[in-house]
Design an enzyme around this catalytic site. Structure first.
Site, PDB file in Angstrom:
ATOM      1  N   ILE A  49     -19.297 -24.149   6.750  1.00 38.40           N
ATOM      2  CA  ILE A  49     -18.276 -24.808   7.569  1.00 38.40           C
ATOM      3  C   ILE A  49     -18.380 -26.318   7.378  1.00 38.40           C
ATOM      4  CG2 ILE A  49     -17.403 -25.131   9.934  1.00 38.40           C
ATOM      5  CD1 ILE A  49     -17.502 -22.163   8.916  1.00 38.40           C
ATOM      6  N   HIS A  51     -17.987 -29.061   9.426  1.00 39.34           N
ATOM      7  CA  HIS A  51     -17.865 -29.273  10.871  1.00 39.34           C
ATOM      8  C   HIS A  51     -17.072 -30.539  11.186  1.00 39.34           C
ATOM      9  CE1 HIS A  51     -20.526 -26.028  11.997  1.00 39.34           C
ATOM     10  NE2 HIS A  51     -21.388 -26.418  11.080  1.00 39.34           N
ATOM     11  N   ILE A 337     -32.663 -31.995   7.204  1.00 40.69           N
ATOM     12  CA  ILE A 337     -31.220 -31.847   6.929  1.00 40.69           C
ATOM     13  C   ILE A 337     -30.792 -30.424   7.296  1.00 40.69           C
ATOM     14  CG2 ILE A 337     -29.377 -32.219   5.235  1.00 40.69           C
ATOM     15  CD1 ILE A 337     -31.016 -34.752   5.858  1.00 40.69           C
ATOM     16  N   GLU A 338     -30.741 -30.167   8.596  1.00 41.16           N
ATOM     17  CA  GLU A 338     -30.201 -28.875   9.034  1.00 41.16           C
ATOM     18  C   GLU A 338     -28.708 -29.041   9.288  1.00 41.16           C
ATOM     19  OE1 GLU A 338     -31.637 -27.455  12.899  1.00 41.16           O
ATOM     20  OE2 GLU A 338     -32.621 -29.373  13.177  1.00 41.16           O
ATOM     21  N   SER A 339     -28.065 -28.040   9.857  1.00 43.11           N
ATOM     22  CA  SER A 339     -26.628 -28.159  10.086  1.00 43.11           C
ATOM     23  C   SER A 339     -26.347 -29.385  10.945  1.00 43.11           C
ATOM     24  CB  SER A 339     -26.121 -26.898  10.798  1.00 43.11           C
ATOM     25  OG  SER A 339     -24.730 -26.907  10.829  1.00 43.11           O
ATOM     26  N   CYS A 438     -18.612  -4.193  -4.645  1.00 42.88           N
ATOM     27  CA  CYS A 438     -19.709  -3.371  -5.196  1.00 42.88           C
ATOM     28  C   CYS A 438     -20.993  -4.162  -5.369  1.00 42.88           C
ATOM     29  CB  CYS A 438     -19.292  -2.683  -6.501  1.00 42.88           C
ATOM     30  SG  CYS A 438     -19.672  -3.582  -8.016  1.00 42.88           S
TER      31      CYS A 438
END
Ligand SMILES: Cc1cc2nc3c(=O)[nH]c(=O)nc-3n(C[C@H](O)[C@H](O)[C@H](O)COP(=O)(O)OP(=O)(O)OC[C@H]3O[C@@H](n4cnc5c(N)ncnc54)[C@H](O)[C@@H]3O)c2cc1C
Length: 480
Positions: A49, A51, A337-339, A438
């Site tokens: 995303i 943000h 550096i997380e969300s 698949c």
């Protein structure tokens, strides 16, 4: 004396964006990556995303870089030819008593500089998204939120940096760092390098790398997020990204279309000891299905085609750490550096390049190439143009992945372009071969044959994703 002006540890979006921005300058730079390719860490497994920017605390670096990154993404996607769409997001509020929390998000967004935010009532929400739960009370609408292909973003940044002169060393793990006069010595499993500056963009390992040089310790927890990915037949269930109101562990479970038309449900938030611990669990998946169903009704969970998980690099103060580490001149952290790290990466790159260029007194180059073309997808061409292409290059008429309709021509392009694919996952991330219903059951052997032929490798040496992830095992090598 120095091998490089700057060595960047980590080929995720933070390292690749830093490399690309630095490649605007006259600089001898190199990205060191322990895996066999770029985009092998957190950058390959997240919600994808872009943000809007109302989550991060007012005045934080996270908020600033989120909003800036969001603003930069559209133009960057045009320059570097990766898929991005502003589909907008909704944060769902189910109970009237939770309205103050929704209002807080709105107010924070306004302070952070997010444009066009609106609080919608129940009728407006249901008109916009008919599959939202009937229990909805209101929602925060952010039209500037978007969805992106994280693989293409990461690969595009790295390819463009490489074309502009940045070297990449794969399968090379930094094991220790020592201070030397005017710079650093990096000890790796593939030799020793001397560099004036280091950028630490090592994701969940950024604390380990930082603590090799600085007395002021940092600590990063790997926080796992599990996901279910649904088939494209479910991709239209919602058109916007649907968030729950955030709780203690972050943004909660979301439901979103992906940029390629699948539906994604997740993530959980589970702290784990193992920084490679990306296994999903039954409990985790059950939990996210239950939570996602609270905001979106009739989720077609029978359409799940795979599950996966990614690890957030959660720093104890929940803030991006970007800048020179204390007591370690020329060592630039790009840690925690997380969300919203994916969203912020263009702005992170800008900031890192600004710090390093000032530190080293770098000059801009005149011949920087700002654009790059991605792997050509023949389905985007007119029927006539496709016919011409197939006549000139018959490999574009040979379908290898039936689910995603990926041709041999695209796989050849993925292998032979700068920083080309060397493994099944490398091909998958560049072309989507193996990402369909698949899940590579049909196309794997065919992709392996192409890889073996084009890279002059034995089928025994083809891996899923480097290292020991070999697919063909046994002793009778003459049979292949
Ligand atoms: C569940 C989840 C959901 C998320 N959702 C979103 C979202 O929707 N939007 C958003 O903006 N962000 C999101 N994020 C955050 C985003 O994915 C990350 O912030 C971003 O990908 C981090 O990039 P990075 O380059 O810092 O780390 P990584 O991609 O992990 O890259 C670090 C690299 O360093 C390498 N490395 C580590 N140690 C060494 C060493 N010793 N030597 C050499 N190489 C080394 C690793 O192999 C790795 O490739 C999410 C994250 C998770 C986990």
């Amino acid at each position: 004396m120095f091998d490089y002006d700057v060595m960047i540890i980590g080929g995720g979006v933070a390292g690749a964006a830093s490399a690309r921005e630095l490649s605007r300058y006259k600089v001898k730079a190199c990205v060191i990556e322990k895996e066999e390719d770029v985009c092998c860490g957190t950058s390959k497994a997240n919600s994808a995303i872009v943000h809007a920017g109302y989550d991060a605390a007012e005045g934080s670096l996270m908020a600033k870089l989120n909003v800036r990154g969001n603003q930069m993404m559209e133009e960057l996607s045009r320059e570097l030819d990766f898929p991005f769409k502003k589909n907008g997001s909704l944060v769902i509020c189910l109970h009237e008593e939770d309205m103050p929390s929704l209002q807080t998000l709105y107010d924070r967004g306004v302070v952070n500089g997010v444009k066009e935010l609106r609080i919608l009532n129940k009728e407006e929400v249901l008109e916009m998204e008919p599959n939202i739960s009937d229990n909805v009370y209101a929602a925060l609408y952010a039209p500037t939120a978007g969805i992106v292909c994280p693989f293409s973003l990461n690969i595009a940044l790295a390819e463009n940096a490489n074309v502009n002169g940045v070297e990449f060393k794969f399968d090379t793990e930094v094991e220790d760092i020592k201070r030397i006069d005017g710079g650093y010595k990096l000890m790796t499993n593939r030799g020793v390098y001397q560099t004036k500056c280091i950028v630490n963009a090592a994701g969940v390992y950024a604390d380990k790398i930082h603590n090799m040089v600085s007395e002021k310790r940092i600590h990063i927890t790997a926080r796992r997020g599990d996901y279910c990915l649904l088939d494209k037949s479910a991709g239209g269930h919602v058109s916007k990204t649907i968030f729950a109101l955030p709780g203690k562990y972050g943004k909660g479970v979301l439901v979103t279309p992906t940029i390629h038309g699948n539906l994604l449900v997740g993530p959980t938030a589970i702290d784990v000891e193992d920084k490679e611990g990306t296994n999903t669990t039954r409990e985790g998946l059950d939990l996210l299905i239950e939570k996602a169903g609270m905001n979106v009704r009739n989720l077609p969970m029978r359409q799940v085609i795979t599950s996966f998980s990614g690890l957030r690099a959660h720093e104890d103060d929940h803030e991006f750490i970007i800048g020179e580490a204390e007591g370690a001149e020329g060592f630039i952290d790009c840690a925690g550096i997380e969300s919203p790290g994916l969203t912020s990466c263009p702005a992170i790159g800008e900031m890192v390049a600004d710090i390093v260029s000032k530190k080293l007194g770098l000059q801009k180059k005149e011949d920087f190439i700002a654009t790059r073309k991605g792997v050509l997808d023949p389905s985007t061409l007119t029927k006539e143009a496709r016919a011409v292409l197939m006549k000139e290059k018959p490999a574009y008429g040979n379908i290898i992945c039936r689910c995603e309709m990926v041709t041999e021509g695209e796989i050849l392009d993925a292998i032979h372009r700068p920083l080309g694919a060397r493994s099944l996952d490398g091909v998958k991330r560049r072309t989507r071969a193996g990402m369909g219903r698949c899940q590579a059951g049909f196309c794997s052997p065919r992709t392996m044959e192409i890889l073996a032929r084009e890279c002059n490798m034995s089928m025994f040496d083809i891996t899923k994703s480097g290292g020991n992830s070999k697919i063909v095992v046994g002793t009778n090598k003459d049979t292949l």
